[in-house]
Motif scaffolding. Structure first.
Motif, PDB file in Angstrom:
ATOM      1  N   GLN A   9       0.897  -1.352  -0.063  1.00  0.00           N
ATOM      2  CA  GLN A   9      -0.112   0.079   0.019  1.00  0.00           C
ATOM      3  C   GLN A   9       0.956   1.453  -0.009  1.00  0.00           C
ATOM      4  O   GLN A   9       1.605   1.875   1.168  1.00  0.00           O
ATOM      5  CB  GLN A   9      -0.992   0.018   1.288  1.00  0.00           C
ATOM      6  N   ASP A  10       1.210   1.901  -1.301  1.00  0.00           N
ATOM      7  CA  ASP A  10       2.130   2.990  -1.061  1.00  0.00           C
ATOM      8  C   ASP A  10       1.534   4.231  -0.522  1.00  0.00           C
ATOM      9  O   ASP A  10       2.415   4.832   0.096  1.00  0.00           O
ATOM     10  CB  ASP A  10       2.040   3.427  -2.949  1.00  0.00           C
ATOM     11  N   ASP A  11       0.155   4.509  -0.344  1.00  0.00           N
ATOM     12  CA  ASP A  11      -0.255   5.422   0.348  1.00  0.00           C
ATOM     13  C   ASP A  11      -0.076   5.395   1.876  1.00  0.00           C
ATOM     14  O   ASP A  11      -0.061   6.415   2.252  1.00  0.00           O
ATOM     15  CB  ASP A  11      -1.832   5.685  -0.161  1.00  0.00           C
ATOM     16  N   LEU A  12       0.029   4.353   2.396  1.00  0.00           N
ATOM     17  CA  LEU A  12       0.357   3.932   3.790  1.00  0.00           C
ATOM     18  C   LEU A  12       1.706   4.056   4.198  1.00  0.00           C
ATOM     19  O   LEU A  12       1.874   4.503   5.556  1.00  0.00           O
ATOM     20  CB  LEU A  12      -0.262   2.500   4.192  1.00  0.00           C
ATOM     21  N   TYR A  13       2.559   3.892   2.954  1.00  0.00           N
ATOM     22  CA  TYR A  13       4.159   3.440   3.582  1.00  0.00           C
ATOM     23  C   TYR A  13       4.817   4.484   2.473  1.00  0.00           C
ATOM     24  O   TYR A  13       5.327   4.034   1.429  1.00  0.00           O
ATOM     25  CB  TYR A  13       4.346   2.154   3.545  1.00  0.00           C
ATOM     26  N   PRO A  14       4.876   5.751   2.876  1.00  0.00           N
ATOM     27  CA  PRO A  14       5.879   6.399   1.914  1.00  0.00           C
ATOM     28  C   PRO A  14       7.240   6.259   2.391  1.00  0.00           C
ATOM     29  O   PRO A  14       7.401   5.592   3.405  1.00  0.00           O
ATOM     30  CB  PRO A  14       5.470   8.049   2.030  1.00  0.00           C
ATOM     31  N   ASP A  15       8.192   6.535   1.830  1.00  0.00           N
ATOM     32  CA  ASP A  15       9.538   6.441   2.081  1.00  0.00           C
ATOM     33  C   ASP A  15       9.661   7.044   3.569  1.00  0.00           C
ATOM     34  O   ASP A  15       9.168   8.196   3.816  1.00  0.00           O
ATOM     35  CB  ASP A  15      10.482   6.986   1.039  1.00  0.00           C
ATOM     36  N   THR A  16      10.444   6.197   4.327  1.00  0.00           N
ATOM     37  CA  THR A  16      10.644   6.735   5.726  1.00  0.00           C
ATOM     38  C   THR A  16      12.076   6.528   6.027  1.00  0.00           C
ATOM     39  O   THR A  16      12.839   6.057   5.461  1.00  0.00           O
ATOM     40  CB  THR A  16       9.751   5.566   6.605  1.00  0.00           C
ATOM     41  N   PRO A  17      12.524   7.405   7.234  1.00  0.00           N
ATOM     42  CA  PRO A  17      13.954   7.567   7.677  1.00  0.00           C
ATOM     43  C   PRO A  17      14.309   6.051   7.771  1.00  0.00           C
ATOM     44  O   PRO A  17      13.883   5.082   8.655  1.00  0.00           O
ATOM     45  CB  PRO A  17      13.613   8.254   8.839  1.00  0.00           C
ATOM     46  N   GLY A  18      15.554   5.694   7.249  1.00  0.00           N
ATOM     47  CA  GLY A  18      16.266   4.381   7.440  1.00  0.00           C
ATOM     48  C   GLY A  18      17.426   4.723   8.447  1.00  0.00           C
ATOM     49  O   GLY A  18      17.539   5.846   9.121  1.00  0.00           O
ATOM     50  N   PRO A  19      18.615   3.660   8.433  1.00  0.00           N
ATOM     51  CA  PRO A  19      19.505   3.570   9.513  1.00  0.00           C
ATOM     52  C   PRO A  19      20.592   4.333   9.180  1.00  0.00           C
ATOM     53  O   PRO A  19      21.465   4.494  10.175  1.00  0.00           O
ATOM     54  CB  PRO A  19      19.643   2.162   9.632  1.00  0.00           C
ATOM     55  N   GLU A  20      20.829   4.916   7.926  1.00  0.00           N
ATOM     56  CA  GLU A  20      21.937   5.665   7.700  1.00  0.00           C
ATOM     57  C   GLU A  20      21.928   7.133   8.122  1.00  0.00           C
ATOM     58  O   GLU A  20      20.879   7.750   7.536  1.00  0.00           O
ATOM     59  CB  GLU A  20      22.248   5.745   6.218  1.00  0.00           C
ATOM     60  N   PRO A  21      22.802   7.653   8.804  1.00  0.00           N
ATOM     61  CA  PRO A  21      22.846   9.088   9.215  1.00  0.00           C
ATOM     62  C   PRO A  21      23.088   9.903   7.849  1.00  0.00           C
ATOM     63  O   PRO A  21      23.761   9.569   6.951  1.00  0.00           O
ATOM     64  CB  PRO A  21      24.194   9.225  10.005  1.00  0.00           C
ATOM     65  N   ALA A  22      22.501  11.189   8.064  1.00  0.00           N
ATOM     66  CA  ALA A  22      22.913  12.162   6.787  1.00  0.00           C
ATOM     67  C   ALA A  22      24.198  12.913   6.958  1.00  0.00           C
ATOM     68  O   ALA A  22      24.578  13.557   6.010  1.00  0.00           O
ATOM     69  CB  ALA A  22      21.647  12.949   6.564  1.00  0.00           C
ATOM     70  N   LEU A  23      24.568  13.068   8.156  1.00  0.00           N
ATOM     71  CA  LEU A  23      25.503  13.928   8.652  1.00  0.00           C
ATOM     72  C   LEU A  23      26.558  13.218   9.593  1.00  0.00           C
ATOM     73  O   LEU A  23      26.068  12.522  10.417  1.00  0.00           O
ATOM     74  CB  LEU A  23      25.299  15.127   9.013  1.00  0.00           C
ATOM     75  N   GLU A  24      27.639  13.696   9.581  1.00  0.00           N
ATOM     76  CA  GLU A  24      28.637  13.394  10.722  1.00  0.00           C
ATOM     77  C   GLU A  24      28.538  14.590  11.881  1.00  0.00           C
ATOM     78  O   GLU A  24      27.860  15.638  11.411  1.00  0.00           O
ATOM     79  CB  GLU A  24      30.036  13.219  10.202  1.00  0.00           C
ATOM     80  N   ALA A  25      28.743  14.297  12.917  1.00  0.00           N
ATOM     81  CA  ALA A  25      28.771  14.928  14.265  1.00  0.00           C
ATOM     82  C   ALA A  25      29.433  16.303  14.045  1.00  0.00           C
ATOM     83  O   ALA A  25      28.462  17.597  14.089  1.00  0.00           O
ATOM     84  CB  ALA A  25      29.146  14.666  15.608  1.00  0.00           C
TER      85      ALA A  25
END
Length: 471
Positions: free
Chosen positions: A359-375
Motif C-alpha cells: 500500500q503505497d499511500d500508507l507507506y511513503p519512504d521513511t527514515p532509514g538507519p543511515e545518518p545524513a551527517l557526521e557530528a
C-alpha cells in the motif's frame, strides 16, 4: 435537510489490537520509579525495558523474537549505581542504546546480536557532565553519534558519543526542571517544556531561544511538546482545573493556539508518540488503560479525533516501534509495547485493507538507519533531512555494527592531518569483556557437543545390544 458530511481520511478506520498471549513478554519486573518517561524502547531488533534492580539501576534487552516467559536469570544491562530513568535506541545503529540515571551519568552500550551469558556491565562509554540526575535522552535524528541529555540541574548537554566530548551545553535557558525535549525532523531546532510553564523553541547551535510561549497549558503539572511534519508544535498538558488538554501551535505566531482541546480529568501525564509519515499522534497516559489517536491536518479543527484503543490493564510505560520495524504485509501502521506490572504486551495498529499488495499511500519512504551527517558537520551549521528508505520489500535490519569510540587527547587540540579515514568494525579492539563472553560461549558449545557425542555413543551401544539379542 442537510446531510452531515463525514471527513474523508484513509486513517478513519485505524483499529488497535493486542497481540496474542504467546506474543507477549512475561515475568518482567518493570521499574517502579516515579518518573514520567516511557520506561521502554524498541527498534526492529530489540526490546529494552527498565526493570527493578537491587543496588543500582538496570534494564533488560530482549530480541524481539524472544516472546513468552523470560527466565528470572536472564542477563541484564547493569552499570548504573542508581535507578535508570530513561533509555533510547540509536536511530543509526540498532545495536547501540543509551541509558540515563539518577546517578548523574549517561552510559552508551553495545548490545550483541547473540544472547550474552551474563550481565552486560561495561558500557562503551560513560558520559559525565551533569551535576544532578539525568532524566531525558534523545538521539539526533540525522547526525551520527550525536546524543542529547537533560538533567535535574536544568541543563541540556549535546554529546558526540564517538569521541565522548561535549559538543554544546545549554545551561542558562531553563530556570527550572525540564519536562521534555524534542528534535525537529532535521535536528536544527529543539522544542522544550519546563516547570516554569514555558514552551520554548531553541536553536542549540546558536545557543538561543528563537520563540517561546508562557502557559501554553495553564496547569502546573508537566507539559510535553513534539514537532509535527508541518513544523507546528503539538503539546499535551493540563488546564488550571487539572483537566488534560492538547494543543497545536504555530511557532511563528505563539499568541493564539492553532487548536486547543480539553480531554478528561486525570492525573496521568499524556505521552505523545508521533508518526510523521501518517501525521497521526497517539496519546498514552501513564496509569491509563487506553491509547487515543488523532490525525493532524491543515483543515479545521486541525487535530481530528480518530479512535481509542481500550483495555483492562493500566499501562506503566510504552515503547513505540520505528516505521521500518512494522509488518507492511498486514497494513500495520504503528506498534506499541505496553508495560504492565509484570509483562510487556505488543499492541498493533492496522488500517483495514482487502488487497494483499503493498500500500503505497500508507507507506511513503521513511527514515532509514543511515545518518545524513557526521557530528562535526552538524556542529559547523550543516542541516540535512533524514536519509529515506522504501518499505516495499519489507525492512531487514543490518548485521551487527560496532560503535567505535575514539577519545581525543585534550592536550593536543590540533586538527588531525591527512584525509579522515572511516573506522570499520574490524579495526575496533576487542574488550576484555567481549573476549570473556566469546570464551564462555565456546566452552558452552564444547560442552553441548560432548554431551551429544556421549548420547550418540550410548544409543550406538543400545543398538548393538538389541542386534546381539535378536541374533
Amino acid at each position: 435537510m442537510s446531510r452531515r458530511v463525514v471527513r474523508q481520511s484513509k486513517f478513519r478506520h485505524v483499529f488497535g489490537q493486542a497481540a496474542k498471549a504467546d506474543q507477549a513478554y512475561e515475568d518482567i519486573r518493570v521499574s517502579k520509579v516515579t518518573w514520567d518517561s516511557s520506561f521502554c524502547a524498541v527498534n526492529p531488533k530489540f526490546l529494552a525495558i527498565i526493570v527493578e534492580a537491587g543496588g543500582g539501576g538496570a534494564f533488560i534487552v530482549l530480541p524481539l523474537a524472544k516472546t513468552g516467559r523470560v527466565d528470572k536469570n536472564y542477563p541484564l544491562v547493569t552499570g548504573h549505581t542508581a535507578p535508570v530513568l530513561d533509555i533510547d535506541w540509536c536511530p543509526h545503529n540498532d545495536n547501540v542504546i543509551a541509558s540515563a540515571s539518577d546517578d548523574t551519568t549517561i552510559m552508551v552500550w553495545q548490545i550483541p546480536d547473540y544472547t550474552p551469558m551474563r550481565n552486560i556491565t561495561e558500557p562503551i562509554i560513560t558520559l559525565e557532565g551533569h551535576s544532578k540526575r539525568v532524566g531525558i535522552l534523545s538521539w539526533h535524528p540525522t547526525a551520527r553519534n550525536v546524543l542529547l541529555s537533560a538533567g535535574g540541574d536544568n541543563v541540556i548537554i549535546i554529546w558526540n558519543v564517538g569521541t565522548g566530548e561535549v559538543l554544546l551545553s545549554l545551561d542558562d535557558m531553563h530556570p527550572d526542571i525540564i519536562h521534555s525535549v524534542c528534535w525537529n525532523s532535521n535536528g536544527s531546532l529543539l522544542a522544550t517544556t519546563c516547570k516554569d510553564k514555558t514552551l520554548r523553541i531553541v536553536d542549540p547551535r546558536k545557543g538561543q531561544v528563537v520563540a517561546e510561549r508562557f502557559a501554553a497549558h495553564e496547569g502546573m503539572r508537566p507539559m510535553r511538546a513534539i514537532f509535527t511534519r508541518q513544523g507546528h508544535i503539538f503539546t499535551t498538558g493540563f488546564t488550571r482545573m487539572s483537566q488534560r488538554e492538547l494543543g497545536l501551535w504555530d511557532p511563528n505566531n505563539f499568541v493564539e493556539p492553532v487548536a486547543l482541546q480539553e480531554m478528561d480529568t486525570s492525573n496521568g501525564v499524556l505521552l505523545p508518540f508521533y508518526d510523521a509519515d501518517s501525521s497521526i499522534v497517539y496519546l498514552c497516559g501513564k496509569g491509563d488503560s487506553s491509547i487515543r489517536y488523532f490525525e493532524i491536518t491543515d483543515e479545521p479543527p486541525f487535530v481530528h479525533y480518530l479512535n481509542t484503543f481500550g483495555s483492562k490493564e493500566p499501562q506503566r510505560g510504552m515503547g513505540f516501534m520505528p516505521k521500518r520495524g512494522l509488518d507492511v504485509s498486514k497494513c500495520e501502521i504503528a506498534r506499541f509495547y505496553k508495560l504492565h506490572e509484570r509483562k510487556c504486551e505488543p499492541i498493533i495498529m492496522t488500517v483495514p485493507r482487502k488487497s494483499d499488495l503493498f500500500q503505497d499511500d500508507l507507506y511513503p519512504d521513511t527514515p532509514g538507519p543511515e545518518p545524513a551527517l557526521e557530528a562535526d558537520e552538524w556542529l559547523s551549521g550543516q542541516d540535512a533531512e533524514p536519509v529515506l528508505i522504501s518499505l516495499r520489500d519489507g525492512y531487514v535490519p543490518p548485521k551487527h555494527r560496532e560503535l567505535r569510540v575514539t577519545k581525543r587527547n585534550i592536550l593536543d587540540a590540533r586538527p588531525p592531518s591527512g584525509p579522515r579515514r572511516s573506522q570499520s568494525a574490524s579495526d575496533a579492539p576487542l574488550s576484555q569483556n567481549m573476549l570473556e563472553t566469546l570464551l564462555e560461549q565456546i566452552k558452552a558449545l564444547r560442552e553441548q557437543v560432548q554431551a551429544q557425542e556421549q548420547r550418540i555413543t550410548a544409543l550406538e551401544n543400545m543398538l548393538c545390544e538389541l542386534v546381539d539379542g535378536t541374533d
